[in-house]
Design an enzyme around this catalytic site. Sequence first.
Site: not given
Length: 169
Positions: A108, A131, A139-140, A166
């Site tokens: 962040y 979002n 945003c994850h 991912e």
Amino acid sequence: MKNKAIPEAVINFSYFLEDTPLGPLGLHFSVRGLAALTFAGEAAATAPASPPAAVVPWIEISKQGLADYFRGRAGDFSSLPLDLQGTPFQLRVWQELRKIPWGRTISYKELAARAGSPQGCRAVGQANGANPIPLIIPCHRVINANGGLGGFSSGLHRKRWLLEHEKRS
């Protein structure tokens, strides 16, 4: 997104992808582009049989990009118009989120610096939570500086799944 109420005046057409690894997803379009992506859960509704002609290519881009994503490849949403409604700060944060590569995370604090507000970690967290198009605006991929997950408006179980997905791919 926690199935936040989407102003009806903004939404022109909604399309639901019923079968994804994260459950049904709602794609909500305005006349200007994709305005929201929701994790529909049990609330998925059947969309009208035929979308407006202008929306058809946007649905196809969304479906293909999300199918690629769930197959373990970065989906290409570059030609998908987005209708983002937010404050100038939120729009800056969401733009920076789109630059985070597949499989990578940032803190962040780093995102706040990239958005031009180095002391704005909390504000960045709030912008992340607002979002309207998670997955497409990733945003994850933002985590705490200590490696903790932080928050996710669509549930930490989904954030964990997305990051692990991912990482595996």
